[in-house]
Design a protein around this motif. Structure first.
Motif, PDB file in Angstrom:
ATOM      1  N   ALA A  58      79.258  81.719  -2.106  1.00  0.00           N
ATOM      2  CA  ALA A  58      79.515  82.772  -1.322  1.00  0.00           C
ATOM      3  C   ALA A  58      80.048  83.014  -0.210  1.00  0.00           C
ATOM      4  N   TRP A  59      80.266  81.845   0.502  1.00  0.00           N
ATOM      5  CA  TRP A  59      80.709  81.949   1.361  1.00  0.00           C
ATOM      6  C   TRP A  59      82.153  81.948   1.698  1.00  0.00           C
ATOM      7  N   LYS A  60      82.852  81.097   0.392  1.00  0.00           N
ATOM      8  CA  LYS A  60      84.551  80.838   0.443  1.00  0.00           C
ATOM      9  C   LYS A  60      84.330  81.817  -0.440  1.00  0.00           C
ATOM     10  N   ALA A  61      85.355  83.225  -0.157  1.00  0.00           N
ATOM     11  CA  ALA A  61      85.434  83.863  -0.970  1.00  0.00           C
ATOM     12  C   ALA A  61      86.720  83.876  -2.261  1.00  0.00           C
ATOM     13  N   GLY A  62      86.185  84.337  -2.682  1.00  0.00           N
ATOM     14  CA  GLY A  62      87.284  84.527  -4.323  1.00  0.00           C
ATOM     15  C   GLY A  62      86.339  83.738  -5.480  1.00  0.00           C
ATOM     16  N   GLU A  63      86.392  83.583  -6.313  1.00  0.00           N
ATOM     17  CA  GLU A  63      85.322  83.002  -7.580  1.00  0.00           C
ATOM     18  C   GLU A  63      83.783  83.201  -7.444  1.00  0.00           C
ATOM     19  N   GLN A  64      83.451  82.215  -6.253  1.00  0.00           N
ATOM     20  CA  GLN A  64      82.105  82.718  -5.881  1.00  0.00           C
ATOM     21  C   GLN A  64      81.900  83.928  -5.534  1.00  0.00           C
ATOM     22  N   THR A  65      82.297  85.265  -4.838  1.00  0.00           N
ATOM     23  CA  THR A  65      82.581  86.437  -4.513  1.00  0.00           C
ATOM     24  C   THR A  65      82.269  86.795  -6.154  1.00  0.00           C
ATOM     25  N   THR A  66      82.476  86.765  -7.208  1.00  0.00           N
ATOM     26  CA  THR A  66      82.293  87.477  -8.597  1.00  0.00           C
ATOM     27  C   THR A  66      81.279  86.918  -8.996  1.00  0.00           C
ATOM     28  N   ILE A  67      81.118  85.895  -8.772  1.00  0.00           N
ATOM     29  CA  ILE A  67      79.885  84.934  -9.502  1.00  0.00           C
ATOM     30  C   ILE A  67      78.936  85.503  -9.240  1.00  0.00           C
ATOM     31  N   LEU A  68      78.484  86.051  -7.462  1.00  0.00           N
ATOM     32  CA  LEU A  68      76.917  86.356  -7.510  1.00  0.00           C
ATOM     33  C   LEU A  68      77.244  87.756  -7.967  1.00  0.00           C
ATOM     34  N   ARG A  69      78.492  88.277  -7.594  1.00  0.00           N
ATOM     35  CA  ARG A  69      78.029  89.853  -8.283  1.00  0.00           C
ATOM     36  C   ARG A  69      78.283  90.216  -9.755  1.00  0.00           C
ATOM     37  N   LYS A  70      78.227  89.479 -10.465  1.00  0.00           N
ATOM     38  CA  LYS A  70      77.588  89.717 -11.775  1.00  0.00           C
ATOM     39  C   LYS A  70      76.708  88.881 -11.546  1.00  0.00           C
ATOM     40  N   LEU A 112      74.077  89.972  -9.340  1.00  0.00           N
ATOM     41  CA  LEU A 112      73.587  91.058  -9.123  1.00  0.00           C
ATOM     42  C   LEU A 112      73.665  92.165 -10.312  1.00  0.00           C
ATOM     43  N   GLU A 113      74.662  92.080 -11.137  1.00  0.00           N
ATOM     44  CA  GLU A 113      74.826  93.012 -12.172  1.00  0.00           C
ATOM     45  C   GLU A 113      73.789  92.283 -13.115  1.00  0.00           C
ATOM     46  N   ALA A 114      73.578  91.649 -13.287  1.00  0.00           N
ATOM     47  CA  ALA A 114      72.676  91.090 -14.880  1.00  0.00           C
ATOM     48  C   ALA A 114      71.585  91.276 -14.919  1.00  0.00           C
ATOM     49  N   MET A 115      71.000  91.068 -13.313  1.00  0.00           N
ATOM     50  CA  MET A 115      69.584  91.326 -12.541  1.00  0.00           C
ATOM     51  C   MET A 115      69.028  92.510 -13.456  1.00  0.00           C
ATOM     52  N   GLU A 116      67.821  92.198 -13.813  1.00  0.00           N
ATOM     53  CA  GLU A 116      67.027  93.997 -14.485  1.00  0.00           C
ATOM     54  C   GLU A 116      66.414  94.223 -13.322  1.00  0.00           C
ATOM     55  N   ASP A 117      65.971  95.416 -13.647  1.00  0.00           N
ATOM     56  CA  ASP A 117      65.736  96.104 -12.298  1.00  0.00           C
ATOM     57  C   ASP A 117      64.484  95.397 -12.330  1.00  0.00           C
ATOM     58  N   GLY A 118      63.761  95.421 -10.271  1.00  0.00           N
ATOM     59  CA  GLY A 118      62.393  94.683 -10.560  1.00  0.00           C
ATOM     60  C   GLY A 118      62.865  93.005 -10.090  1.00  0.00           C
ATOM     61  N   GLY A 119      63.878  92.936 -10.051  1.00  0.00           N
ATOM     62  CA  GLY A 119      64.425  91.509 -10.097  1.00  0.00           C
ATOM     63  C   GLY A 119      64.339  91.183  -8.129  1.00  0.00           C
ATOM     64  N   LEU A 120      64.148  89.695  -7.761  1.00  0.00           N
ATOM     65  CA  LEU A 120      64.051  89.312  -6.385  1.00  0.00           C
ATOM     66  C   LEU A 120      65.692  88.639  -6.070  1.00  0.00           C
TER      67      LEU A 120
END
Lengths: 430, 206
Positions: free
Chosen positions: A156-168, A170-178
């Motif tokens: 995610a150091w070139k914005a675009g699809e990479q940004t979306t992948i990382l955001r998704k 983070l959204e999918a991660m369960e609470d308590g995740g690292l």
């Protein structure tokens, strides 16, 4: 403050503007020339726009593979959920409107002798002057991970699809995740970026997944705006307490990374092993591929340039700007690229008109947002130092937001950060 | 020093040959263009907060930048940036932006009732200096269509004294007193709603 002086001035300035307008077409006719710009980020776009503003008769071609550019700046807000990915998209209509020939293709080679640029699509473009603004390329240095893993372990150091992948992720991660961010060693694009990213991810976790945590594994012992970031982290994210949402792990604490498993996301350092749910691995960097391929870079992977005109020291007639260039002491930032684009456009317009390049002036202004109502900045005004061949900061000017700034000041800087974004976009892409 | 020499020769060229005006223009513009990244192309801001600096009275802009530079006017970032420029450079920058039109392109959200109340207050307290509904930039800065968060932060700093008019040497003591009296009147008579109304009024001007 006298009214008479001011009124007199308004009349005078009107007269000056009129004289300038009369002079302009005469010079414009005499100039012309062909400029090919490679890369449609803030550096390339700004150069294209300001070349056309300086002299509409210059034939400007901009080669950029993507029809929509995603700005890296403010992409951390997308990761934090404050902004959508669409809000960091910008197209090229603004440049086309002022007569820039925008070609969506990938530049594959520059022939400095024949003065042509070749593209993947089989096209060839002749130039009098070429501007290379390719941004960065990645250099994966750790065992167990390559660029092919970026779908699972985004940079995610070139914005675009990479940004979306990382955001998704983070959204999918369960609470308590690292969440682990692996930061690069200097030099790299956007020095405060990894720490702003950690801040805004922590902001998201605080609100939605408060049992989670973000760690930064860092090969460095210090980082940009460190005091301001750690100050913000203490106020907002419990930094250095048992419940901290952010932990910074420099080399002194965890040692170097010996191995990364891109499949399991396991990171092995000299002293510890981490198994994050989300891994954001930011690789080491070099100048963008075309700069490397065209022989514009030095052995360290960055491009030496004349600091007055940004003309390459390796290939005459070719200028390199933005992250790819060695523009000491300017940092690799969007604002630097924008500022360098203006200097380069002015230099090229002068050269094509058979004149001496004018003395440049450069500025960098860089905002970081650490959380809700909490922003800060660093600024510098630069002058060209011909003797030392550096772009030196004006002594006594610039610097950081004071660490003891009031909450109101930190809040105002968020408003100015968002204004910075809107204005630099318009200033670069029209 | 080299900059001054070149700017100086550029000015001579400007006076002697219209055909070489482009060179002179670019020296001033190279200084001024570095402002655009934050203040917008040609100094017209796309908001939400950074002020438009296009169309600003030249003397006022020089005074303002000097006040930032000398620490007499508070700021978030401008004190740090202003320290990078000499008086001669500030004059070139100010001249450049004074010749650009103040663009009113951002449709700022305003409340019609507050705008109406703001107009009343404006007529009583602001109009003498900020003439033509705040459009005039002849003697004082234009406020019509200026970014509302910026107007608010400056207004609040003026009211609190954080931005101390006593430090503004460009104003006569009569002007200072009048401004301070009117600011006090705004707060005492109209309160928070009055402040919001004035901001809405200026922000609504297209």
């Amino acid at each position: 403050m006298t009214a008479i002086n001011r009124r007199t001035f308004v009349q005078l300035s009107g007269a000056t503007a009129f004289a300038g307008a009369l002079g302009l077409p005469h010079v414009a006719r005499a100039a012309g020339g062909k400029v090919v710009i490679i890369g449609g980020g803030p550096g390339g776009a700004t150069t294209a726009r300001y070349l056309k503003l300086a002299n509409p008769d210059i034939d400007v071609t901009l080669i950029e593979p993507n029809e929509l550019y995603h700005t890296c700046f403010m992409s951390n807000e997308v990761l934090g959920g404050e902004r959508t990915i669409e809000q960091i998209q910008v197209g090229y209509d603004g440049l086309k409107k002022i007569g820039v020939n925008v070609v969506h293709d990938f530049a594959t080679g520059i022939d400095g002798g024949a003065k042509t640029v070749a593209t993947k699509g089989g096209q060839s473009f002749a130039f009098d002057r070429c501007v290379v603004a390719p941004g960065i390329d990645f250099n994966y240095t750790h065992e167990g991970i390559t660029e092919a893993d970026a779908g699972n372990v985004p940079h995610a150091w070139k914005a675009g699809e990479q940004t979306t992948i990382l955001r998704k992720q983070l959204e999918a991660m369960e609470d308590g995740g690292l969440v682990a961010i692996v930061a690069p060693a200097d030099p790299f694009r956007c020095p405060p970026g990894p720490y702003e990213r950690a801040s805004l991810i922590a902001g998201y976790l605080k609100e939605h997944k408060p049992k989670s945590k973000v760690i930064i594994i860092d090969p460095k012992e210090k980082f940009a705006k460190q005091g301001l970031f750690t100050g913000a982290w203490k106020k907002l994210y419990g930094f250095e307490t048992d419940n901290s949402l952010i932990e910074w792990l420099p080399f002194a604490k965890v040692g170097g990374i010996s191995k990364v498993d891109a499949g399991t996301k396991e990171i092995v350092t000299d002293f510890e092993t981490f198994k994050p749910a989300v891994l954001n691995y930011i690789p080491q960097q070099t100048a963008g591929k075309i700069a490397m391929d065209a022989g514009l870079a030095d052995e360290k992977g960055w491009c030496p340039v004349d600091k007055q005109t940004f003309e390459s020291k390796k290939v005459a007639g070719v200028h390199v700007i933005g992250d790819a260039a060695i523009a000491t002491a300017m940092p690799k930032s969007g604002y630097s690229a924008n500022s360098q684009g203006k200097v380069t456009a002015a230099a090229i317009a002068a050269i094509l008109a058979g004149k001496e390049p004018v003395t440049p002036s450069y500025v960098n202004t860089c905002y970081s947002i650490a959380g809700k109502d909490y922003g800060f900045s660093v600024a510098a005004v630069y002058r060209y130092n011909a003797e030392k061949d550096v772009i030196g900061g004006v002594e006594g000017a610039g610097g950081l937001t004071p660490g003891d700034a009031s909450p109101e000041q930190f809040k105002r800087e968020v408003g100015y950060a968002h204004s910075w974004y809107n204005n630099i976009r318009k200033d670069s892409w029209g | 020093m080299r900059i001054k020499a070149i700017l100086g020769s550029a000015c001579v060229l400007l006076m002697t040959s219209g055909g070489l005006a482009l060179g002179a223009e670019m020296s001033a513009s190279l200084l001024a263009d570095t402002c655009n990244g934050c203040h917008g192309p040609d100094g017209t801001s796309y908001g939400p907060a950074s002020p438009t600096i296009a169309g600003t009275n030249k003397d006022y802009m020089v005074e303002t930048m000097q006040a930032f530079r000398d620490g007499k006017r508070p700021s978030t970032i401008m004190q740090r940036i202003a320290k990078g420029y000499s008086d001669d450079e500030l004059k070139l920058i100010a001249e450049y932006f004074a010749a650009k039109p103040f663009g009113r392109i951002v449709d700022q959200k305003t409340d019609p009732a507050l705008v109406a109340k703001g107009k009343e207050i404006y007529d009583n307290l602001c109009e003498d200096c900020h003439e033509k509904d705040g459009r005039s930039a002849e003697d004082y800065p234009a406020l019509a269509g200026q970014m509302m968060p910026y107007i608010e932060s400056e207004l609040r700093d003026l009211i609190s004294g954080t931005r101390n008019l006593e430090n503004n040497e460009a104003l006569s003591s009569k002007e200072r007193n009048k401004k301070q009296r009117n600011l006090k009147d705004l707060v005492d008579t109209h309160g928070e709603e009055g402040i919001a109304a004035v901001i809405n009024f200026f922000g609504s001007q297209k």
